[in-house]
Design an enzyme around this catalytic site. Structure first.
Site, mmCIF file in Angstrom:
data_model
loop_
_atom_site.group_PDB
_atom_site.id
_atom_site.type_symbol
_atom_site.label_atom_id
_atom_site.label_comp_id
_atom_site.label_asym_id
_atom_site.label_seq_id
_atom_site.Cartn_x
_atom_site.Cartn_y
_atom_site.Cartn_z
ATOM 1 N N ASP A 34 18.290 68.598 35.014
ATOM 2 C CA ASP A 34 17.244 69.563 34.680
ATOM 3 C C ASP A 34 17.346 70.669 35.722
ATOM 4 O O ASP A 34 17.687 70.407 36.873
ATOM 5 C CB ASP A 34 15.855 68.912 34.717
ATOM 6 C CG ASP A 34 14.834 69.725 33.934
ATOM 7 O OD1 ASP A 34 14.393 69.275 32.854
ATOM 8 O OD2 ASP A 34 14.479 70.832 34.398
ATOM 9 N N PHE A 151 12.361 61.002 16.982
ATOM 10 C CA PHE A 151 11.089 60.767 16.280
ATOM 11 C C PHE A 151 10.107 60.073 17.221
ATOM 12 O O PHE A 151 9.459 59.096 16.859
ATOM 13 C CB PHE A 151 11.327 59.926 15.020
ATOM 14 C CG PHE A 151 12.255 60.589 14.039
ATOM 15 C CD1 PHE A 151 11.812 61.624 13.228
ATOM 16 C CD2 PHE A 151 13.592 60.199 13.945
ATOM 17 C CE1 PHE A 151 12.675 62.264 12.328
ATOM 18 C CE2 PHE A 151 14.459 60.828 13.057
ATOM 19 C CZ PHE A 151 14.002 61.868 12.241
ATOM 20 N N GLU A 154 4.428 61.306 21.816
ATOM 21 C CA GLU A 154 3.990 61.160 23.196
ATOM 22 C C GLU A 154 2.994 59.998 23.288
ATOM 23 O O GLU A 154 2.231 59.754 22.364
ATOM 24 C CB GLU A 154 3.343 62.459 23.698
ATOM 25 C CG GLU A 154 4.366 63.548 23.887
ATOM 26 C CD GLU A 154 3.765 64.835 24.432
ATOM 27 O OE1 GLU A 154 2.734 64.790 25.119
ATOM 28 O OE2 GLU A 154 4.359 65.893 24.159
ATOM 29 N N ASN A 210 7.878 65.692 10.231
ATOM 30 C CA ASN A 210 6.723 66.177 11.010
ATOM 31 C C ASN A 210 5.715 66.889 10.122
ATOM 32 O O ASN A 210 4.506 66.760 10.312
ATOM 33 C CB ASN A 210 7.194 67.106 12.133
ATOM 34 C CG ASN A 210 7.451 66.330 13.419
ATOM 35 O OD1 ASN A 210 7.408 65.104 13.416
ATOM 36 N ND2 ASN A 210 7.713 67.025 14.504
ATOM 37 N N GLY A 255 -10.507 64.696 12.105
ATOM 38 C CA GLY A 255 -10.858 65.146 13.448
ATOM 39 C C GLY A 255 -10.819 66.652 13.537
ATOM 40 O O GLY A 255 -10.944 67.355 12.519
ATOM 41 N N CYS A 262 4.516 69.747 19.240
ATOM 42 C CA CYS A 262 5.458 69.557 18.127
ATOM 43 C C CYS A 262 4.907 69.990 16.773
ATOM 44 O O CYS A 262 5.455 70.899 16.147
ATOM 45 C CB CYS A 262 5.887 68.099 18.064
ATOM 46 S SG CYS A 262 6.649 67.560 19.598
ATOM 47 N N ARG A 329 -0.677 71.132 25.899
ATOM 48 C CA ARG A 329 -0.194 72.200 25.009
ATOM 49 C C ARG A 329 -0.871 72.096 23.634
ATOM 50 O O ARG A 329 -0.935 71.024 23.055
ATOM 51 C CB ARG A 329 1.330 72.120 24.873
ATOM 52 C CG ARG A 329 2.052 72.558 26.143
ATOM 53 C CD ARG A 329 3.532 72.346 26.043
ATOM 54 N NE ARG A 329 3.907 70.942 26.054
ATOM 55 C CZ ARG A 329 5.158 70.501 25.935
ATOM 56 N NH1 ARG A 329 6.147 71.359 25.782
ATOM 57 N NH2 ARG A 329 5.430 69.214 25.972
HETATM 58 C C1 UGA Z 1 4.680 64.104 16.741
HETATM 59 C C2 UGA Z 1 5.156 63.071 15.715
HETATM 60 O O1 UGA Z 1 4.129 62.108 15.491
HETATM 61 C C3 UGA Z 1 6.429 62.360 16.203
HETATM 62 O O2 UGA Z 1 6.909 61.477 15.187
HETATM 63 C C4 UGA Z 1 7.496 63.409 16.513
HETATM 64 O O3 UGA Z 1 8.702 62.808 16.977
HETATM 65 C C5 UGA Z 1 6.959 64.339 17.581
HETATM 66 O O4 UGA Z 1 5.760 64.992 17.062
HETATM 67 C C6 UGA Z 1 8.014 65.357 17.892
HETATM 68 O O5 UGA Z 1 8.370 66.153 17.013
HETATM 69 O O6 UGA Z 1 8.610 65.292 18.980
HETATM 70 P P1 UGA Z 1 3.159 63.970 18.949
HETATM 71 O O7 UGA Z 1 3.137 65.457 18.900
HETATM 72 O O8 UGA Z 1 3.455 63.293 20.232
HETATM 73 O O9 UGA Z 1 4.258 63.399 17.893
HETATM 74 O O10 UGA Z 1 1.731 63.466 18.509
HETATM 75 P P2 UGA Z 1 1.024 62.765 17.258
HETATM 76 O O11 UGA Z 1 0.682 61.394 17.644
HETATM 77 O O12 UGA Z 1 1.767 62.983 16.001
HETATM 78 O O13 UGA Z 1 -0.351 63.597 17.212
HETATM 79 C C7 UGA Z 1 -0.350 64.989 16.933
HETATM 80 C C8 UGA Z 1 -1.762 65.503 16.812
HETATM 81 O O14 UGA Z 1 -2.368 65.032 15.612
HETATM 82 C C9 UGA Z 1 -2.720 65.117 17.927
HETATM 83 O O15 UGA Z 1 -3.493 66.236 18.287
HETATM 84 C C10 UGA Z 1 -3.592 64.030 17.323
HETATM 85 O O16 UGA Z 1 -4.856 63.947 17.906
HETATM 86 C C11 UGA Z 1 -3.669 64.506 15.872
HETATM 87 N N1 UGA Z 1 -3.917 63.423 14.900
HETATM 88 C C12 UGA Z 1 -3.060 62.380 14.790
HETATM 89 C C13 UGA Z 1 -5.028 63.507 14.056
HETATM 90 O O17 UGA Z 1 -5.827 64.474 14.123
HETATM 91 N N2 UGA Z 1 -5.245 62.515 13.130
HETATM 92 C C14 UGA Z 1 -4.390 61.459 13.013
HETATM 93 O O18 UGA Z 1 -4.632 60.588 12.152
HETATM 94 C C15 UGA Z 1 -3.283 61.385 13.865
#
Ligand code: UGA
Length: 439
Positions: A34, A151, A154, A210, A255, A262, A329
């Site tokens: 990095d 995939f 976080e 996504n 929510g 992402c 972010r």
């Molecule tokens: C997301 C995808 O879930 C991963 O599969 C993907 O690999 C990743 O992006 C990426 O492209 O690297 P992430 O951004 O870490 O992962 O978070 P998520 O768990 O998907 O949550 C995203 C947002 O959706 C959060 O703000 C969460 O609070 C919200 N969320 C999630 C909801 O409002 N309702 C839900 O039922 C689930």
């Protein structure tokens, strides 16, 4: 090649670091690069620069198989197999900004000695793989670009990488395909679904996945808007809907909308890719519009309930974009804290991750009305209302008596629907897609 194979990992954010550790766990020697010297120094001491479940322990366990470096030459010359996990933020027009990928490709061209296999783990626009391979094909260096989208979410990045829901490999090159099967031999043996396809299909799989997750969230949020005037309970609806395995429970929690590095960024990039092809992805565009407007819907409830905010103190709980991470972010908190401050409220804030609190404070213009708190108790003390923005366990098990003794007011705004409707005896409870519950 056996597991004595060396692999270079370029960029050590969530994806790169979790990937480097899991490759090391699988027995590879990893040279992890990095350009951020502070980050690399910390990693070499076994300290990740962000919070992620299990990462510190896994880093310590695998340190002997990972060499951390800021030396570009050392990294790129270490191995003919280079994994690229640089970030691809949103550019001004919504398209993914590829400048970090371009920097990595320039280094690969500079240092490549013989056949080089470049595994792109970053989320890149559809067509990137083909363009990179075409640009490399007329040269003497034999550089093969392979699309291998990640995939990982976080908060469970290591788990997602260790036992992936699927492994997607996009390349038309036979040698590259054979190499990737060797690299992924262990998870393939353990039963991970493994899909080989062309580069464009692999890149499209990432965006389409996504956006499908985003679509589920926006769908339940849109139904939640309708549930409110009808007096229905969106949590009950989602629970029963998700019991159908064709629908599933995940990503079906209503929510304040989806945030993070992402989903919002990939949505904009996907729309831009379609526009470039003369197409409009109306479902995807609506998904993003619903997400952008979702926080306003909830904010209106705060205004309606609290009246003028200039003499009010609101405790905002959850500054990261979701629980279990220090990443702020595109967090919902940014909109809510800025709006509350603009409307004259005093805002105390708390996140279970102290680094999330620190990073978040940098996004907020200094104001004596913004009071970042070190403890939950401190944030709640004297508050007229509390506002929950992430599903952190600390926020889903409040002791009502303790709340009563700390807070001045008796209002809870729950932007993540963490509580059953009748949980509070002394508080008005306002959530999403459910009627207000008065004490
Ligand atoms: C997301 C995808 O879930 C991963 O599969 C993907 O690999 C990743 O992006 C990426 O492209 O690297 P992430 O951004 O870490 O992962 O978070 P998520 O768990 O998907 O949550 C995203 C947002 O959706 C959060 O703000 C969460 O609070 C919200 N969320 C999630 C909801 O409002 N309702 C839900 O039922 C689930």
């Amino acid at each position: 090649m056996g597991t004595d194979m060396k692999i270079t990992m370029i960029a050590l954010g969530y994806v790169g670091l979790a990937n480097a550790i899991v490759l090391a766990e699988r027995g590879f020697q990893v040279v992890a690069y990095d350009k951020d010297a502070e980050k690399v120094d910390k990693l070499a001491k076994g300290e990740p620069s962000f919070e992620e479940k299990g990462l510190s322990e896994a880093l310590k366990r695998n340190r002997k198989r990972i060499t951390f470096t800021t030396d570009e030459k050392e990294a790129y010359e270490a191995s003919p197999v280079v994994f690229v996990a640089v970030d691809t933020p949103s550019g001004a027009d919504g398209a993914a900004d590829l400048s970090h990928v371009e920097e990595a490709v320039a280094c690969i061209k500079k240092y490549a000695k013989g056949d080089t296999f470049v595994v792109i783990r970053s989320t890149v626009p559809i067509g990137t793989n083909q363009a990179l391979n075409e640009a490399a094909s007329g040269t003497e260096q034999r550089i093969h670009f392979i699309s291998n989208p990640e995939f990982m979410a976080e908060g469970r990045a290591l788990m997602d990488e260790r036992t992936p829901s699927r492994i997607v490999v996009g390349t038309n090159d036979r040698e590259a395909r054979d190499l990737l099967r060797k690299i992924y031999a262990k998870p393939i043996f353990a039963g991970a679904p493994y899909y080989e396809m062309d580069g464009a299909s692999a890149e499209l799989t990432k965006y389409a996945s996504n956006l499908f997750l985003s679509l589920k969230i926006s769908y339940i949020n849109e139904v939640a808007r309708l549930a409110e005037p009808l007096g229905a309970d969106i949590n009950a609806v989602a629970l029963a809907m998700g019991a159908d395995p064709r629908i599933g429970h995940s990503m079906l929690h209503a929510g304040v909308g989806f945030g993070g590095a992402c989903l919002p960024k990939d949505g904009s990039a996907f729309v831009k890719t379609a526009h470039d092809q003369g197409l409009r992805l109306s479902l995807v565009e609506d998904t993003l519009t619903i997400n952008q407007t979702q926080p306003f819907f909830f904010y209106q409830k705060i205004i309606k309930k609290m009246g003028p905010l200039s003499d009010k103190r609101i405790a905002v709980l959850g500054l990261a974009f979701k629980a279990g991470t220090s990443d702020v972010r595109h967090s919902a908190a940014e909109f809510f804290v800025k709006s509350l401050l603009a409307d004259g409220a005093t805002v105390s804030s708390f996140d279970p991750s102290s680094s999330a609190s620190e990073s978040f404070s940098k996004q907020i213009s200094p104001s004596d009305k913004y009071l970042p708190s070190k403890t939950l108790q401190e944030a709640l003390t004297g508050a007229d209302a509390l506002l929950i923005l992430t599903e952190a366990p600390e926020f889903s098990s409040f002791d009502e008596a303790a709340l009563c003794s700390l807070m001045k007011g008796r209002v809870i705004f729950d932007g993540r629907n963490l509580y059953p409707m009748r949980s509070f005896r002394f508080f008005d409870y306002i959530s999403i897609g459910r009627p207000e519950r008065k004490h």
